[in-house]
Write an enzyme that holds these catalytic residues in place. Structure first.
Site, mmCIF file in Angstrom:
data_model
loop_
_atom_site.group_PDB
_atom_site.id
_atom_site.type_symbol
_atom_site.label_atom_id
_atom_site.label_comp_id
_atom_site.label_asym_id
_atom_site.label_seq_id
_atom_site.Cartn_x
_atom_site.Cartn_y
_atom_site.Cartn_z
ATOM 1 N N TYR A 152 55.067 47.148 41.412
ATOM 2 C CA TYR A 152 53.644 47.523 41.417
ATOM 3 C C TYR A 152 53.424 48.831 42.190
ATOM 4 O O TYR A 152 52.691 49.721 41.739
ATOM 5 C CB TYR A 152 52.863 46.370 42.049
ATOM 6 C CG TYR A 152 51.364 46.475 42.016
ATOM 7 C CD1 TYR A 152 50.657 46.382 40.818
ATOM 8 C CD2 TYR A 152 50.633 46.623 43.200
ATOM 9 C CE1 TYR A 152 49.270 46.449 40.808
ATOM 10 C CE2 TYR A 152 49.251 46.684 43.192
ATOM 11 C CZ TYR A 152 48.571 46.596 41.997
ATOM 12 O OH TYR A 152 47.194 46.663 41.983
ATOM 13 N N LYS B 10 51.959 52.204 40.515
ATOM 14 C CA LYS B 10 50.715 52.834 40.981
ATOM 15 C C LYS B 10 50.977 54.251 41.519
ATOM 16 O O LYS B 10 50.119 55.121 41.387
ATOM 17 C CB LYS B 10 50.031 51.952 42.025
ATOM 18 C CG LYS B 10 49.534 50.613 41.453
ATOM 19 C CD LYS B 10 48.517 50.795 40.334
ATOM 20 C CE LYS B 10 47.845 49.478 39.941
ATOM 21 N NZ LYS B 10 46.844 49.649 38.855
HETATM 22 N N1 LIG Z 1 41.891 43.102 43.145
HETATM 23 C C1 LIG Z 1 42.492 43.906 44.015
HETATM 24 O O1 LIG Z 1 42.572 43.603 45.215
HETATM 25 C C2 LIG Z 1 43.071 45.221 43.554
HETATM 26 C C3 LIG Z 1 43.508 46.111 44.537
HETATM 27 C C4 LIG Z 1 44.029 47.338 44.144
HETATM 28 C C5 LIG Z 1 44.099 47.655 42.802
HETATM 29 N N2 LIG Z 1 43.680 46.775 41.857
HETATM 30 C C6 LIG Z 1 43.794 47.197 40.469
HETATM 31 O O2 LIG Z 1 42.532 47.063 39.838
HETATM 32 C C7 LIG Z 1 42.714 46.808 38.446
HETATM 33 C C8 LIG Z 1 41.935 45.573 38.055
HETATM 34 O O3 LIG Z 1 42.428 44.479 38.809
HETATM 35 P P1 LIG Z 1 41.608 43.124 39.049
HETATM 36 O O4 LIG Z 1 41.876 42.707 40.436
HETATM 37 O O5 LIG Z 1 40.222 43.255 38.557
HETATM 38 O O6 LIG Z 1 42.457 42.154 38.099
HETATM 39 P P2 LIG Z 1 42.000 40.971 37.151
HETATM 40 O O7 LIG Z 1 43.243 40.173 36.906
HETATM 41 O O8 LIG Z 1 40.789 40.278 37.683
HETATM 42 O O9 LIG Z 1 41.611 41.745 35.817
HETATM 43 C C9 LIG Z 1 42.555 42.471 35.097
HETATM 44 C C10 LIG Z 1 42.216 42.385 33.625
HETATM 45 O O10 LIG Z 1 43.268 43.091 32.931
HETATM 46 C C11 LIG Z 1 43.609 42.345 31.799
HETATM 47 N N3 LIG Z 1 44.974 42.679 31.360
HETATM 48 C C12 LIG Z 1 46.145 42.255 31.892
HETATM 49 N N4 LIG Z 1 47.174 42.729 31.173
HETATM 50 C C13 LIG Z 1 46.647 43.466 30.168
HETATM 51 C C14 LIG Z 1 47.205 44.202 29.087
HETATM 52 N N5 LIG Z 1 48.519 44.251 28.879
HETATM 53 N N6 LIG Z 1 46.363 44.839 28.242
HETATM 54 C C15 LIG Z 1 45.015 44.760 28.404
HETATM 55 N N7 LIG Z 1 44.443 44.068 29.402
HETATM 56 C C16 LIG Z 1 45.241 43.435 30.282
HETATM 57 C C17 LIG Z 1 43.478 40.887 32.232
HETATM 58 O O11 LIG Z 1 43.377 40.003 31.120
HETATM 59 C C18 LIG Z 1 42.227 40.941 33.100
HETATM 60 O O12 LIG Z 1 41.043 40.696 32.356
HETATM 61 C C19 LIG Z 1 44.227 46.673 38.240
HETATM 62 O O13 LIG Z 1 44.743 47.897 37.787
HETATM 63 C C20 LIG Z 1 44.728 46.358 39.626
HETATM 64 O O14 LIG Z 1 46.070 46.756 39.783
HETATM 65 C C21 LIG Z 1 43.164 45.554 42.206
#
Ligand SMILES: NC(=O)c1ccc[n+]([C@@H]2O[C@H](COP(=O)([O-])OP(=O)(O)OC[C@H]3O[C@@H](n4cnc5c(N)ncnc54)[C@H](O)[C@@H]3O)[C@@H](O)[C@H]2O)c1
Length: 247
Positions: A153, A157
């Protein structure tokens, strides 16, 4: 209404941060295409927003599959005439220490977080170049600084930031900006359902200057800044939404 008459694609928009980004863009007048690998969740989210009267559409797809990405981009262009904003938000984690990390865990995370962002940027850029306008916002993570157990990851990123900076240099002359938002710990359903939720929250409060977990709204506010005209002279940049935590 910063996005009146604009068309935006939000990947991974069925839940979490992506859903909040879509909600805020819709509330400011955009037509939003939500794409997500989870077809049922994608359709349910879109039905909910449509019931609120928003102009929103569900085009389910796996961001790591070239043909599915092309289909979403081409259908968007055909049906709505243009693509002003792309938010590369879809992402997954598959955590393990390096000695335990399977090749499949590496490939999956790189394919979704990094290659998916490349594919969507590549196929939307064609249209943005032709229209000489565009906003690409990539969702990175504070994990680009390196997290134990997240070699896949953190690498993906970091790659997203490299992609952001390279594309910013390539596309600036077409009035296309490319920026990244790097969230820290954000409260989503996945976090709330985590068995160590309370402990994680306590550690976040201890380690970050702003003593709380971030919200999906905190991230969406930063994304909307980069997606809007307020940031038209900013490109290749990273906005950290981490409560001041950089380590
Ligand atoms: N939540 C956190 O703490 C956090 C922190 C830093 C970065 N992020 C980043 O933010 C973004 C969103 O994360 P989140 O926490 O909302 O996650 P989440 O799991 O709540 O939502 C992610 C969405 O992406 C979809 N997804 C997964 N694989 C996929 C694919 N191959 N094609 C299309 N859609 C796909 C899932 O079905 C889901 O609806 C991500 O890029 C994550 O890495 C999240």
């Amino acid at each position: 209404m910063r996005f009146q008459d604009q068309v935006a694609i939000v990947t991974g928009g069925a839940d979490g941060i992506g859903k909040e980004i879509a909600r805020k863009m819709l509330a400011e007048g955009a037509t939003v295409i939500i794409t997500d690998i989870n077809k049922a969740a994608c359709e349910e989210t879109v039905r909910g927003f449509q019931a609120e009267g928003f102009n929103v559409h569900s085009f389910p797809a796996d961001v790591s599959q070239k043909n599915e990405v092309i289909e979403v981009v081409e259908k968007t262009k055909e049906q709505f005439g243009k693509i002003d904003v792309l938010v590369n938000n879809a992402g997954v984690v598959r955590d393990a220490r390096i000695t335990e990390m399977e090749e499949e865990d590496w490939d999956l995370v790189i394919d979704i977080c990094l290659k998916g962002s490349f594919l969507f940027a590549k196929y939307t850029a064609e249209h943005m170049i032709a229209q000489e306008y565009g906003r690409i916002v990539n969702i990175a993570s504070r994990a680009y600084l390196g997290n134990p157990g997240q070699a896949n990851y953190s690498s993906a990123k970091s790659g997203v930031l490299g992609l952001t900076k390279a594309l910013a240099k390539e596309l600036g002359k077409y009035r296309i900006t490319v920026n990244a938002v790097a969230p820290g710990l954000i409260e989503t359903n996945a976090l709330r359902n985590h068995p160590k939720y309370e402990k994680i929250k306590e550690l976040q409060k201890r380690d970050s200057p702003i003593k709380r977990v971030g919200s999906t709204e905190d991230v969406a506010n930063a994304v909307l800044f980069f997606a809007s005209d307020a940031s038209s002279y900013i490109t290749g940049d990273i906005l950290h939404v981490t409560g001041g935590r950089f380590g």
